[in-house]
Design an enzyme around this catalytic site. Structure first.
Site: not given
Ligand code: C5P
Length: 417
Positions: A215-218
C-alpha cells in the site's frame, strides 16, 4: 492545524442554537464553540431548565454573543425573539427534550426557544435526547412525525448509556454529527444540488498473501474533505474508498473496496449515474502477479516479488468519456516530487481530465497524512492557478466552487480565488 478553520457553508451563517434542559446540554457547549470557530454567528437560546445544567455565561463566552434566557429581553424596540427568528439561517435545538419537541409540534410559545421557533421560517434541526420510554412514547413519536412532515430535520437519538444509567435509545447525537447535519441542511439547496459527485479516495491495498499487502501513505483525508465539501454544496456524494484513517463524513454514501481493480469495477458500476468524478485515491500502479493462497513462509535468501500493472482508473474512464458522455466533469490529482507542472499537464491530457490539482508531496505541509495542502490548479483550457497553503477542507471548498461553475457551464473568470 488547531481546528480553527472556516467552513464555507457555515461562514457568516446566522445559527440559532436552542438548548433545553437535559444532561446532554453540556455537549451543546461543544456545538456552540465549533460552529463559532467554523465561521458561523451563533445565538444561543436557553430554557430555564437548561440553565440548571449549564450557565448562560459559558455559551456567551464561547460565542461572543448575548444568550437569550428569558422571553422578555428587548432589542431594537422589538421583542428580541422576533428579530432573531427572522434573521436566522438555521435553528438547531440540541438537546431537544420531549417537552420542547411537544411544544414545537403544538406551536406553544412560552419560552425563548418555542417562541422564537414559532416566529421563524428557518429550517429546524432537532437533536433529541431523553429517556428511552419518553422517546418511544406515542406522544413523542407523533410530535416528531408532525415536525418531520413540516420539514424539520432530526439527527439521532443514538443508542447507548443514558443519564439514568440504563442502556437504550435516547442519547443525543454527538456534536460532530450535529455539526455535519447542520452543514448538510444549510447546503441542501447549494450550487451542486441535484448533482451526483463520486470520489475515489484512500490508498489501495494489493494483497501478497492472506495477511500481507502492498500500500502507500495515503490517509484519505483529502478525499473525505472533498466528500464533506461536495455534500455541503448540496450534492449527492458517493465515495469509493480503500481503508481510511479518517471516517466517511455523515450524509455521504460509502462503497468500500481494497484493491485498484475493485475500485475500478466499483467506479464503472455507478458511472452512468455520476455527473462529477474526482480521483483523489492513491491507486497502486502495480499489484503482485500472484496472491499466495497461504501465508508466505520465510526462507533463506531473498524473496523476489513480481508485480504487474494495475488499471489506470481515471485513464480508463477518460478514454470512454467522449463516447458515453459521462461523467460530465472529471478532476484528478497529481502527487509529484519534481517537474510539477509538466507532469501534471501530461496527466491532464492523457487521462482526458477537465482539471488536475498538483501538489508537491515532498514539501513538509503538503500531501500525505497532513491536514494541509498546497496545490496548483491546471485546467484543460490552459488556466494555471497556484493556491496558497490551505487546509484540506479549504482546498475542497475552493475546488467545489470550480466544479459547480463547470457543471453549470460557466467559465473561471469570476472564481474569486
Ligand atoms: O498517474 P498518476 O497516478 O500520477 O495520476 C494521478 C491521478 O490519477 C489521481 O487522480 C489518481 O486518483 C488517478 N489514478 C487512477 N488510477 C491509477 C493511478 C492514478 O485513477 N491506477
Amino acid at each position: 492545524m488547531d481546528g480553527h478553520q472556516v467552513i464555507r457553508v457555515l461562514r457568516g451563517k446566522h445559527i440559532l442554537l436552542g438548548v433545553t434542559g437535559g444532561i446532554a446540554a453540556y455537549k451543546a457547549v461543544t456545538v456552540a464553540s465549533r460552529l463559532t470557530q467554523s465561521g458561523a454567528v451563533v445565538d444561543v437560546l436557553m430554557t430555564e431548565a437548561a440553565q440548571r445544567f449549564v450557565a448562560p455565561l459559558t455559551f456567551s463566552a464561547l460565542t461572543g454573543r448575548t444568550v437569550r434566557s428569558d422571553l422578555w429581553s428587548l432589542g431594537n424596540g422589538q421583542i428580541m425573539h422576533v428579530t432573531m427568528a427572522h434573521e436566522a439561517d438555521l435553528f438547531v435545538v440540541a438537546p431537544a427534550t420531549a417537552n420542547t419537541i411537544a411544544k414545537l409540534a403544538l406551536g406553544l410559545a412560552d419560552d425563548p426557544i418555542s417562541a422564537t421557533a414559532l416566529a421563524s421560517k428557518a429550517p429546524l434541526l432537532l437533536a433529541p435526547a431523553m429517556e428511552t420510554g419518553m422517546w418511544e412514547s406515542p406522544a413523542t413519536q407523533g410530535h416528531v412525525q408532525t415536525l418531520a412532515d413540516r420539514g424539520a430535520f432530526v439527527v439521532g437519538p443514538m443508542a447507548g448509556r443514558l443519564a439514568s444509567g440504563a442502556v437504550g435509545l435516547g442519547r443525543m447525537a454527538e456534536p460532530p454529527q450535529i455539526i455535519e447535519m447542520a452543514r448538510k441542511v444549510l447546503g441542501r439547496n447549494g450550487s451542486l444540488a441535484g448533482v451526483h459527485v463520486a470520489i475515489t479516495a484512500g490508498g489501495t491495498q494489493e494483497p501478497l498473501d492472506p495477511v500481507r499487502f502492498l500500500t502507500n501513505r495515503s490517509s484519505g483525508k483529502m478525499g473525505m474533505a472533498l466528500a464533506a465539501s461536495a455534500r455541503d454544496f448540496g450534492a449527492r456524494v458517493t465515495v469509493i474508498h480503500s481503508p481510511l484513517q479518517v471516517p466517511v463524513p455523515f450524509g455521504v454514501e460509502s462503497i468500500p473496496v481494497r484493491t485498484a481493480v475493485e475500485m475500478r469495477d466499483a467506479a464503472f458500476d455507478i458511472l452512468p449515474e455520476v455527473d462529477v468524478l474526482i480521483g483523489a485515491a492513491a491507486v497502486a500502479d502495480y499489484q503482485p502477479a500472484e496472491v499466495a493462497p497461504q501465508k508466505i513462509k520465510k526462507k533463506h535468501g531473498s524473496l523476489p516479488i513480481e508485480l504487474v500493472r494495475n488499471p489506470d482508473i481515471l485513464g480508463e474512464i477518460g478514454a470512454q468519456r467522449k463516447a458515453s458522455g459521462y461523467p460530465k466533469v472529471m478532476v484528478g490529482f497529481a502527487a509529484e516530487t519534481e517537474d510539477l507542472l509538466a507532469n501534471a499537464k501530461a496527466k491532464l491530457e492523457s487521462k482526458k481530465l477537465d482539471l488536475i490539482l498538483v501538489n508537491d508531496v515532498s514539501a513538509p505541509h503538503s500531501g500525505f497524512g497532513v491536514d494541509t495542502n498546497q496545490v496548483t490548479l491546471l485546467d484543460r483550457w490552459g488556466d494555471v492557478r497556484p493556491w496558497p497553503l490551505l487546509t484540506k477542507d479549504e482546498v475542497a471548498d475552493r475546488l467545489m466552487v470550480w466544479v459547480a461553475r463547470k457543471v453549470h457551464g460557466k467559465g473561471l473568470a469570476d472564481l474569486g480565488d
